[in-house]
Design a protein around this motif. Structure first.
Motif, PDB file in Angstrom:
ATOM      1  N   UNK A 391       0.824  -1.222   0.000  1.00  0.00           N
ATOM      2  CA  UNK A 391       0.000   0.000   0.000  1.00  0.00           C
ATOM      3  C   UNK A 391       0.852   1.263   0.000  1.00  0.00           C
ATOM      4  N   UNK A 392       0.313   2.306  -0.589  1.00  0.00           N
ATOM      5  CA  UNK A 392       0.926   3.633  -0.596  1.00  0.00           C
ATOM      6  C   UNK A 392      -0.078   4.611   0.005  1.00  0.00           C
ATOM      7  N   UNK A 393       0.404   5.541   0.794  1.00  0.00           N
ATOM      8  CA  UNK A 393      -0.478   6.554   1.343  1.00  0.00           C
ATOM      9  C   UNK A 393      -0.756   7.661   0.331  1.00  0.00           C
ATOM     10  N   UNK A 394      -1.921   8.282   0.429  1.00  0.00           N
ATOM     11  CA  UNK A 394      -2.247   9.422  -0.423  1.00  0.00           C
ATOM     12  C   UNK A 394      -1.431  10.633   0.025  1.00  0.00           C
ATOM     13  N   UNK A 395      -0.925  11.394  -0.934  1.00  0.00           N
ATOM     14  CA  UNK A 395      -0.142  12.584  -0.609  1.00  0.00           C
ATOM     15  C   UNK A 395      -1.051  13.677  -0.054  1.00  0.00           C
ATOM     16  N   UNK A 396      -0.449  14.652   0.585  1.00  0.00           N
ATOM     17  CA  UNK A 396      -1.222  15.779   1.119  1.00  0.00           C
ATOM     18  C   UNK A 396      -1.948  16.524   0.013  1.00  0.00           C
ATOM     19  N   UNK A 397      -1.308  16.638  -1.160  1.00  0.00           N
ATOM     20  CA  UNK A 397      -1.945  17.351  -2.275  1.00  0.00           C
ATOM     21  C   UNK A 397      -3.222  16.646  -2.723  1.00  0.00           C
TER      22      UNK A 397
END
Length: 448
Positions: A391-397
């Motif tokens: 899994x990868x986290x969603x970026x702040x943008x």
């Protein structure tokens, strides 16, 4: 209940005859149950099943009666089934309030389950929908739904942001789109590519469709996508794979992947349409493509666990919970007389019959049963996906973009992020409606 709403004349006559039959038998069932009611029945509710008085206005009567009828169907209690179907038939209406509509559509599924007519009913509903389907009607429906609700646009914005970040700087992009969203996700991504500071990349879009209702309009959609890409100045080609009966038949060779392409796999509402026993194989096929990113968006419901255990009541309860939220959202998002709302509810009726009215062996294209509808929760999909991906986290943008999107809609919607700084194995983000999670979005990369 208007039982002719989704049926051909032949099917409507059959359903009408049964409707009249359950009214007659239901009266006899009331007398039987008033004199021969089991002393320790665990199916009873606060309202006696021998009473035909309507529930007071404003109460949640539909779920109570529907659950009691589901238990009776599970126990094959024919007298109680007839009585409860009769009561629901008197109270339900596809044109009433939210409670009446829920009763109407779930009554149809209960009737199918009780009479083993689910597959026949599902085929009829699907056939009627396909005959009345057109590009213009589909386009109008989707655009209106996206205007009033973030149910689909939430996944589009989250996935587009993740794909653009993962493929940043690449010159040859290949997005494999496995969804039935009629390419409504991609115009905003084309706009973003057109405004990139570096050289505008070449985009190849491969769209995989299996639903006949979508196949019929893909030629028109492809032409419009090509025209829009030219307008944006983005080198573009679109390929449509529509010769599959189900996603389990999809192979790496079908997708025409080239070595010099940066690949993204986009799955929106796609994984639940794969037969349960084939899901692992399809995920491993995605892994063999060596994609830079895989985006997965699914509705938050567990219609898998109870089906494996053949627990009809539990499956019915979860299905009812999910569609109660969905119908509540539709009721607050559309005008009562909205044609678009009615079309979305009709679409739900097919899914409800598919899940509850058809036996497991009917969930097979060889039987004409169409695609699987076994939803799983985000946590369950995560366990499957972790066998091949990380899994990868969603970026702040991207999170900021999703939050900005939700501000465009009425109150009640929210974005829920995974807990931070805690030892909790949770992936993805959730769209919630009135604090209840309804859609899950996540990003994945191949495990090394």
């Amino acid at each position: 209940m208007d039982i002719t709403l989704f049926s051909t004349n032949k099917e409507a006559n059959f359903l009408q005859q049964y409707s009249n039959q359950i009214k007659i038998n239901g009266l006899a069932a009331i007398d039987m149950q008033s004199t021969n009611q089991p002393q320790n029945s665990h199916t009873s509710t606060s309202r006696s099943s021998g009473s035909s008085e309507p529930c007071p206005a404003g109460t949640k009567w539909a779920s109570r009666l529907l659950m009691e009828c589901a238990r009776a169907v599970s126990e094959k209690d024919s007298s109680k089934i007839n009585h409860l179907l009769w009561m629901l038939n008197e109270l339900a209406s596809p044109y009433g309030d939210c409670e009446q509509k829920l009763a109407s559509y779930f009554l149809q599924a209960l009737f199918c389950k009780a009479t083993d007519s689910g597959l026949r009913c599902y085929k009829t509903l699907t056939s009627v929908a396909e005959k009345s389907h057109s590009f213009d009607s589909a386009r109008k429906l989707i655009l209106k739904f996206q205007e009033v609700s973030p149910w689909t646009t939430f996944g589009h914005v989250a996935s587009n942001g993740a794909i653009l970040e993962a493929l940043d700087g690449e010159t040859k992009l290949h997005i494999i789109d496995i969804s039935n969203t009629l390419c409504t996700q991609w115009p905003t991504l084309l706009e973003a590519l057109a405004t990139r500071n570096d050289e505008t990349p070449h985009l190849k879009l491969t769209v995989v469709v299996t639903a006949n209702i979508v196949k019929s309009v893909m030629k028109e959609i492809g032409q419009r996508m090509e025209k829009f890409a030219r307008l944006m100045g983005v080198p573009f080609e679109i390929n449509v794979i529509s010769g599959l009966n189900n996603l389990g038949e999809l192979t790496k060779e079908d997708l025409g992947v080239q070595e010099d392409e940066a690949i993204a796999v986009n799955c929106i509402g796609a994984l639940r349409r794969i037969e349960v026993e084939e899901r692992g194989a399809v995920i491993r096929m995605f892994q063999s493509l060596r994609p830079r990113v895989v985006t997965v968006v699914e509705e938050e419901a567990d219609l898998f666990s109870s089906s494996v255990n053949h627990d009809f009541v539990k499956c019915f309860e979860e299905c009812l919970r999910f569609y109660t939220l969905y119908f509540d959202m539709l009721e607050e998002s559309f005008f009562p007389t909205s044609n678009e709302r009615l079309m979305l509810e009709r679409e739900c009726s097919r899914s409800i019959v598919r899940v509850l009215g058809c036996d497991h062996h009917d969930h097979d294209d060889k039987n004409g049963g169409g695609e699987c509808e076994r939803r799983e929760r985000g946590s369950q999909w995560s366990e499957r996906l972790k066998e091949a991906f990380s899994p990868i986290g969603f970026s702040d943008d991207v999170v900021d973009d999703v939050k900005a999107l939700l501000k465009r809609y009425r109150s009640g919607w929210a974005l829920v992020l995974p807990p931070q700084g805690e030892d909790i194995d949770q992936t993805g983000v959730y769209l919630t409606w009135k604090e209840e999670p309804v859609v899950w979005a996540s990003i994945w990369k191949p495990s090394n």
